[in-house]
Write a protein that holds these residues in place. Sequence first.
Motif, PDB file in Angstrom:
ATOM      1  N   CYS A  49       0.853  -1.186   0.000  1.00 46.39           N
ATOM      2  CA  CYS A  49       0.000   0.000   0.000  1.00 46.39           C
ATOM      3  C   CYS A  49       0.891   1.238   0.000  1.00 46.39           C
ATOM      4  CB  CYS A  49      -0.973  -0.065   1.173  1.00 46.39           C
ATOM      5  SG  CYS A  49      -2.387   1.015   0.949  1.00 46.39           S
ATOM      6  N   ASN A  50       0.689   2.159   0.938  1.00 48.43           N
ATOM      7  CA  ASN A  50       1.493   3.398   0.979  1.00 48.43           C
ATOM      8  C   ASN A  50       2.993   3.140   0.905  1.00 48.43           C
ATOM      9  OD1 ASN A  50      -0.891   4.705   1.795  1.00 48.43           O
ATOM     10  ND2 ASN A  50       0.365   6.213   2.873  1.00 48.43           N
ATOM     11  N   GLY A 202      -7.874  -1.764   1.621  1.00 48.39           N
ATOM     12  CA  GLY A 202      -7.868  -1.392   0.213  1.00 48.39           C
ATOM     13  C   GLY A 202      -6.694  -0.507  -0.121  1.00 48.39           C
ATOM     14  N   TYR A 247      -6.435  18.112  -5.024  1.00 45.10           N
ATOM     15  CA  TYR A 247      -7.729  17.900  -4.354  1.00 45.10           C
ATOM     16  C   TYR A 247      -8.730  17.250  -5.295  1.00 45.10           C
ATOM     17  CZ  TYR A 247      -5.864  21.141  -0.918  1.00 45.10           C
ATOM     18  OH  TYR A 247      -5.068  21.737   0.031  1.00 45.10           O
ATOM     19  N   TYR A 277     -10.292   4.365   9.828  1.00 48.81           N
ATOM     20  CA  TYR A 277      -9.287   5.412   9.615  1.00 48.81           C
ATOM     21  C   TYR A 277      -8.741   5.363   8.211  1.00 48.81           C
ATOM     22  CZ  TYR A 277      -7.078   1.153  10.821  1.00 48.81           C
ATOM     23  OH  TYR A 277      -6.777  -0.172  10.853  1.00 48.81           O
ATOM     24  N   CYS A 278      -9.207   4.424   7.425  1.00 44.87           N
ATOM     25  CA  CYS A 278      -8.650   4.260   6.096  1.00 44.87           C
ATOM     26  C   CYS A 278      -9.803   4.019   5.127  1.00 44.87           C
ATOM     27  CB  CYS A 278      -7.687   3.067   6.130  1.00 44.87           C
ATOM     28  SG  CYS A 278      -6.751   2.839   4.653  1.00 44.87           S
ATOM     29  N   PRO A 279     -10.752   4.937   5.085  1.00 46.89           N
ATOM     30  CA  PRO A 279     -11.942   4.685   4.273  1.00 46.89           C
ATOM     31  C   PRO A 279     -11.639   4.861   2.787  1.00 46.89           C
ATOM     32  CG  PRO A 279     -12.063   6.873   5.195  1.00 46.89           C
ATOM     33  CD  PRO A 279     -10.785   6.264   5.697  1.00 46.89           C
ATOM     34  N   LYS A 284     -15.804   8.193   1.964  1.00 46.03           N
ATOM     35  CA  LYS A 284     -15.607   9.581   2.399  1.00 46.03           C
ATOM     36  C   LYS A 284     -16.684  10.477   1.807  1.00 46.03           C
ATOM     37  CE  LYS A 284     -10.807   9.536   1.789  1.00 46.03           C
ATOM     38  NZ  LYS A 284      -9.519  10.222   1.701  1.00 46.03           N
ATOM     39  N   HIS A 294     -11.687  16.760  -1.062  1.00 47.57           N
ATOM     40  CA  HIS A 294     -10.799  15.972  -0.202  1.00 47.57           C
ATOM     41  C   HIS A 294      -9.379  16.071  -0.740  1.00 47.57           C
ATOM     42  CE1 HIS A 294     -14.091  14.055   2.034  1.00 47.57           C
ATOM     43  NE2 HIS A 294     -14.743  14.097   0.888  1.00 47.57           N
ATOM     44  N   GLN A 295      -8.417  15.962   0.174  1.00 51.11           N
ATOM     45  CA  GLN A 295      -7.019  16.070  -0.265  1.00 51.11           C
ATOM     46  C   GLN A 295      -6.566  14.795  -0.984  1.00 51.11           C
ATOM     47  OE1 GLN A 295      -5.847  16.824   3.765  1.00 51.11           O
ATOM     48  NE2 GLN A 295      -4.701  18.630   3.158  1.00 51.11           N
ATOM     49  N   PHE A 297      -2.829  13.208  -2.036  1.00 53.52           N
ATOM     50  CA  PHE A 297      -1.370  13.342  -2.042  1.00 53.52           C
ATOM     51  C   PHE A 297      -0.781  12.418  -3.104  1.00 53.52           C
ATOM     52  CE2 PHE A 297      -2.562  14.680   2.208  1.00 53.52           C
ATOM     53  CZ  PHE A 297      -1.762  15.794   2.410  1.00 53.52           C
ATOM     54  N   TYR A 309       1.878   6.850  -6.190  1.00 49.80           N
ATOM     55  CA  TYR A 309       0.773   6.380  -5.350  1.00 49.80           C
ATOM     56  C   TYR A 309      -0.191   7.548  -5.126  1.00 49.80           C
ATOM     57  CZ  TYR A 309      -1.254   4.501  -0.949  1.00 49.80           C
ATOM     58  OH  TYR A 309      -2.080   4.048   0.042  1.00 49.80           O
ATOM     59  N   GLN A 311      -2.542   8.903  -2.944  1.00 51.38           N
ATOM     60  CA  GLN A 311      -3.084   8.779  -1.583  1.00 51.38           C
ATOM     61  C   GLN A 311      -4.354   9.598  -1.430  1.00 51.38           C
ATOM     62  OE1 GLN A 311      -3.273  10.394   2.187  1.00 51.38           O
ATOM     63  NE2 GLN A 311      -1.087  10.019   2.423  1.00 51.38           N
ATOM     64  N   GLY A 312      -5.413   8.960  -0.974  1.00 49.70           N
ATOM     65  CA  GLY A 312      -6.699   9.648  -0.810  1.00 49.70           C
ATOM     66  C   GLY A 312      -7.738   9.112  -1.760  1.00 49.70           C
TER      67      GLY A 312
ATOM     68  N   TYR B 182      -3.537  13.236  12.393  1.00 52.59           N
ATOM     69  CA  TYR B 182      -3.625  13.544  10.963  1.00 52.59           C
ATOM     70  C   TYR B 182      -3.187  14.989  10.719  1.00 52.59           C
ATOM     71  CZ  TYR B 182      -6.264   9.206  10.819  1.00 52.59           C
ATOM     72  OH  TYR B 182      -6.650   7.894  10.930  1.00 52.59           O
ATOM     73  N   TYR B 185      -4.206  16.983   7.425  1.00 51.21           N
ATOM     74  CA  TYR B 185      -5.561  17.157   6.917  1.00 51.21           C
ATOM     75  C   TYR B 185      -6.015  18.585   7.090  1.00 51.21           C
ATOM     76  CZ  TYR B 185      -6.269  12.436   5.582  1.00 51.21           C
ATOM     77  OH  TYR B 185      -6.174  11.266   4.930  1.00 51.21           O
ATOM     78  N   ASP B 186      -6.322  19.217   5.977  1.00 49.74           N
ATOM     79  CA  ASP B 186      -6.598  20.650   6.037  1.00 49.74           C
ATOM     80  C   ASP B 186      -8.061  20.942   6.301  1.00 49.74           C
ATOM     81  OD1 ASP B 186      -7.672  19.868   3.671  1.00 49.74           O
ATOM     82  OD2 ASP B 186      -6.728  21.424   2.462  1.00 49.74           O
ATOM     83  N   ASP B 187      -8.928  19.937   6.189  1.00 49.49           N
ATOM     84  CA  ASP B 187     -10.336  20.260   6.406  1.00 49.49           C
ATOM     85  C   ASP B 187     -10.737  20.105   7.870  1.00 49.49           C
ATOM     86  OD1 ASP B 187      -9.987  17.599   6.272  1.00 49.49           O
ATOM     87  OD2 ASP B 187     -11.585  17.190   4.825  1.00 49.49           O
ATOM     88  N   PHE B 454     -13.667   9.281  14.553  1.00 51.39           N
ATOM     89  CA  PHE B 454     -13.976   8.844  13.202  1.00 51.39           C
ATOM     90  C   PHE B 454     -15.367   9.249  12.741  1.00 51.39           C
ATOM     91  CE2 PHE B 454     -10.566   5.852  14.374  1.00 51.39           C
ATOM     92  CZ  PHE B 454      -9.658   6.345  13.467  1.00 51.39           C
ATOM     93  N   CYS B 458     -13.503  13.388   8.621  1.00 51.82           N
ATOM     94  CA  CYS B 458     -13.297  12.532   7.466  1.00 51.82           C
ATOM     95  C   CYS B 458     -11.812  12.278   7.312  1.00 51.82           C
ATOM     96  CB  CYS B 458     -13.841  13.216   6.223  1.00 51.82           C
ATOM     97  SG  CYS B 458     -13.511  12.291   4.743  1.00 51.82           S
ATOM     98  N   LEU B 459     -11.383  11.064   7.596  1.00 54.12           N
ATOM     99  CA  LEU B 459      -9.960  10.771   7.625  1.00 54.12           C
ATOM    100  C   LEU B 459      -9.640   9.569   6.777  1.00 54.12           C
ATOM    101  CD1 LEU B 459      -9.837  10.910  11.455  1.00 54.12           C
ATOM    102  CD2 LEU B 459      -8.963  12.662   9.950  1.00 54.12           C
ATOM    103  N   GLY B 460      -8.438   9.475   6.353  1.00 51.70           N
ATOM    104  CA  GLY B 460      -8.027   8.243   5.697  1.00 51.70           C
ATOM    105  C   GLY B 460      -7.198   8.477   4.468  1.00 51.70           C
ATOM    106  N   LYS B 461      -6.688   7.371   3.961  1.00 53.65           N
ATOM    107  CA  LYS B 461      -5.783   7.517   2.831  1.00 53.65           C
ATOM    108  C   LYS B 461      -6.501   7.236   1.521  1.00 53.65           C
ATOM    109  CE  LYS B 461      -3.972   2.894   3.524  1.00 53.65           C
ATOM    110  NZ  LYS B 461      -2.869   2.112   3.997  1.00 53.65           N
TER     111      LYS B 461
END
Lengths: 629, 461
Positions: A49-50, A202, A247, A277-279, A284, A294-295, A297, A309, A311-312, B182, B185-187, B454, B458-461
């Motif tokens: 993954c990352n 995922g 974004y 924590y990894c949706p 999201k 959403h960000q 990266f 990769y 990310q997000g 995190y 995370y800017d939001d 959570f 809204c968090l996560g990769k």
Amino acid sequence: MSKFEAGTFDCIVIGAGHAGVEAALSAARMGASTLVLTMNLDMIAFMPCNPSLGGPAKGIVVREIDAMGGAMGKVIDKTHIQMRMLNTGKGPAVRALRAQADKVLYQQEMKRILEEEENLTLHQGVVEDLIVEDGEVKGLFTQVGAVYRAKTVIITTGTFLRGEVIIGDLKYSSGPNNQMPSIGLAENLEKLGFDMVRFKTGTPPRVNSRTIDYSKTEIQPGDEKPRAFSYETTEFITDQLPCWLTYTAPRTHEIINENLHLSPMYSGAIKGKGPRYCPSIEDKIVRFADKSRHQIFLEPEGRNTNEVYVQGLSTSLPEHVQRMLIESVPGLEKAEMMRAGYAIEYDAITPTQLWPTLETKKIRNLYTAGQINGTSGYEEAAAQGLMAGINAAANVLEKEEVILGRADAYIGVLVDDLVTKGTSEPYRLLTSRAEYRLLLRHDNADMRLTEIGYKLGLISEERHDAFLMKKQQIDDEITRLRQTTIKPNEMVQAIIQETDGSDLREPMKAADLLKRPEIKYNQIERMVPPTEKHSEEVEEQVEISIKYEGYIEKSLQQVERMKKMENKKIPENIDYNAISGIATEAKSVLNEVRPLSIAQASRISGVNPADISILLVYIEQGKIAKVSS
Amino acid sequence: MHFDTIAAISTPMGEGAISIVRLSGDEAVQIADKIFHKPAGKKLIDEPSHTIHYGHLIDPTSGETVEEVMVSLMKAPKTFTREDVVEVNCHGGIVAVNRVLQLILKEGARLAEPGEFTKRAFLNGRIDLSQSEAVMDLIRAKTDRAMNVALTQMDGKLSRLIGGLRQALLETLAQVEVNIDYPEYDDVEEMTIPLMIQKCTWVKEEIDKLLRTSSQGKILREGLSTVIIGRPNVGKSSLLNSLIQENKAIVTNIAGTTRDIIEEYVNVRGVPLRLVDTAGIRETEDIVERIGVEKSRKVLKEADLILLVLDSAEELTIEDERLFEAVSGMDTIIVINKTDLPRKIDLVRVKQLTSNVKIVTTSLLKDEGVDELEEAIAGLFFEGNLEAGDLTYVSNARHIALLHNARTTIEDALGAADEGVPVDIIQIDVTRTWEILGEIIGDTVQDSLINQLFSQFCLGK
């Protein structure tokens, strides 16, 4: 198939991911002859993954692994493409280092370390089944019939157990990144009576760097200051690669909403429990519909590859939807997708089936570590691998087992959480899981753990000497600052004014002046210079120890109180069913977890204070109601 | 926690000559040494076991002398609980013993649950195991009942209020955590120090309000704030003296809020009175003259009970009528003094000015009418609803102690924020506040923070 005897070892490690390599190295270095069996020697310490290690809590774990002689920190120090210290604007307890890895170099370096380890044999092979006699593991055999005998076995199979990859409506049996899944072993573990759960995780798609328009993104460079995870690293990489930030656009959200019915997450094709924590990006956008963007990266996967990769954008939507998603993101309009994102479902064992040594309760001398125990993350895996390796070797060598406490290390928090509370989703370490995080800092991982590593033979004499010297310097400097008085004079006032602080009115001990929030060690140092300039690491710890003395003291008092409960041991053969008065629900969870101490028992959900009182009565009276046979 | 140091009042509540606060646990002697001062200056820790000592309790924070006490020192293992035990013998009555208990709790002991001393005695092998089943049932029942009592006695409104405070704190904590875990995370809004101060100040004010509105709690803690007012020379000073002589003042105190007002505590038929501005009364100065109109209005406003003294031998003056206005709507007792002299006061007019207010006539000079006054005070307070020694008191004291602890920790957080300590360190005290408030309503599930994290972000990769 005919079987043949292939060798006898003190310890066999199944799998060579992040848990497997640390397990094998610590066992071998402690003196246990160790065999590592992996399906594919080219995938040692692979990052599916990352391409990244560290960050809050996890970065501190890497430091802890290093302080106990593990490999992760040293390898990433040699193979990263950038490093950043996070949370530098916050307090000392939450500072954390994160590195972007060169995935391929990382693997190569780790493989080399394993190959060079004297007591360690590295072999490619697929394990079919364990050999278990009288509730004790005796060895295993592989698909080709090779029988290996061993005193201990450590399973670190990651997401391979009955792994299934899902992209849109496509679902196929597979390990991560299209590797072979491990099916026979999963079935056999179930046959042995292990309770299994199905988890899901995922990964996002990867794109070709050549096709990214970086002008539409923001650069995210590494720190200019050289950084390292390992206390032994002396050479620093100066040539760093940046990451990039972009974004999601309104169109991205529309695409997701229009195609949600194609997502296996929402169609019901995925049943495994995913981490909150990894949706996925679908999650999201559905759960946080009010967020307009959403960000994303963009993280390079290495120096010798164009793969990036994203990310997000973790997703299991069909590939054609993934393509549209990528094209909707500013900077990625023309990006070529090299690999699609996917979800993967896999079996994990319920970790409450483990002792805090990571040995299974069902089968003696069998240990499990890493994602198989329901965790997620390379660092969490490596930490468990290290501890399982240490305890397996300790078992073989008849040494005392090693269990880190919640006040000793994040590793202690991780293991205790797993074996005491279990987990209903892939478990990730967060700083908020630690009660004593002011004690569990990035800067003092060596102070907390080097001595333990040294006693186990995992830390060299040379490093231990350096550690002792550093410790002495810190203690001496703290003592000096407590004893030295700073008098108000022009030089002192001038230095204080640099910080916008108020003038010194009366003479004050240097340590007390350092407690002012605006004053840093470097200013005190100029007012009352030490005979010899200290290293930055020494200065940092002196500053933190003095500045936050009150808070550290408070934490230590809490730890002290908890210790009394930790010291009340519960006999292993206690029969909870025979203790009247304990609530039925509590009996059932106590029977499952079989806590070693009253403190651990009190952390189990479903056990209330009255149950603990009653339990205490039995133990204090030294009369276990009935001894289970 | 099972091995901390516990404390409780071990004599029946109500009016005895002596009340005892018992401490048990590893830190019992240390806690006692923090507050107990012998005339010779020797520490309890250096004294032999099973000895008794005379001295004073001094609040280490304020330096104020709280009580004159006898302390019994019993070191482990030959004690009731087989732990170190210290028993503080103080004056009887609710106020004295409660102040001692509060001080001990403030210095680090935890209020014992009902039956906890017995439980410890049992756990430490002091009681025979032959009764094991019975004792086990007792523990079960007592622990459960204590919990039920704690929960059912708390009215739903208080529970909701505290729940609300906890939710606000939890959201603050989640925001701090998310900033830590995190950082990129800017939001997520950054939980800055001003924002933290804002939230903590609000929580502190709400806790203060709770402490204020829980009138019983306040009375048990501080006594019924009582102001004696009246024109010069109507007999305020005599009234004060007779209340004090009859009941023996327990302690002299300089209140923190209004530094120039001296207060004294007396116990009137089991009702603790905190007499405000005793110095002013002694110097026969008027409270208004002494501390100014604004402040005196504030003192009046905060008073739980006003004793308005009139001169029977003089006609009502404009000044008297103004005083009637000032106290309208408050719990007041009118004391018409100097009945030994010919009466000139217009009683009908007095009754007109004060609807539904108890009127007592006295001749303080001849020591007449004081009993009647004391009865009036007790009647006003009790109205038949304070039963000494029952669980109402225990669980309330527990709530009060916890609210005080919560207030201290949130104040620590605010103090640290003022000094510019980083948010994630301040957060230690905020978390503690959240936990303490949770103890009040019986809810301290650790995982709630992670769940909040959570669901809120809204968090996560």
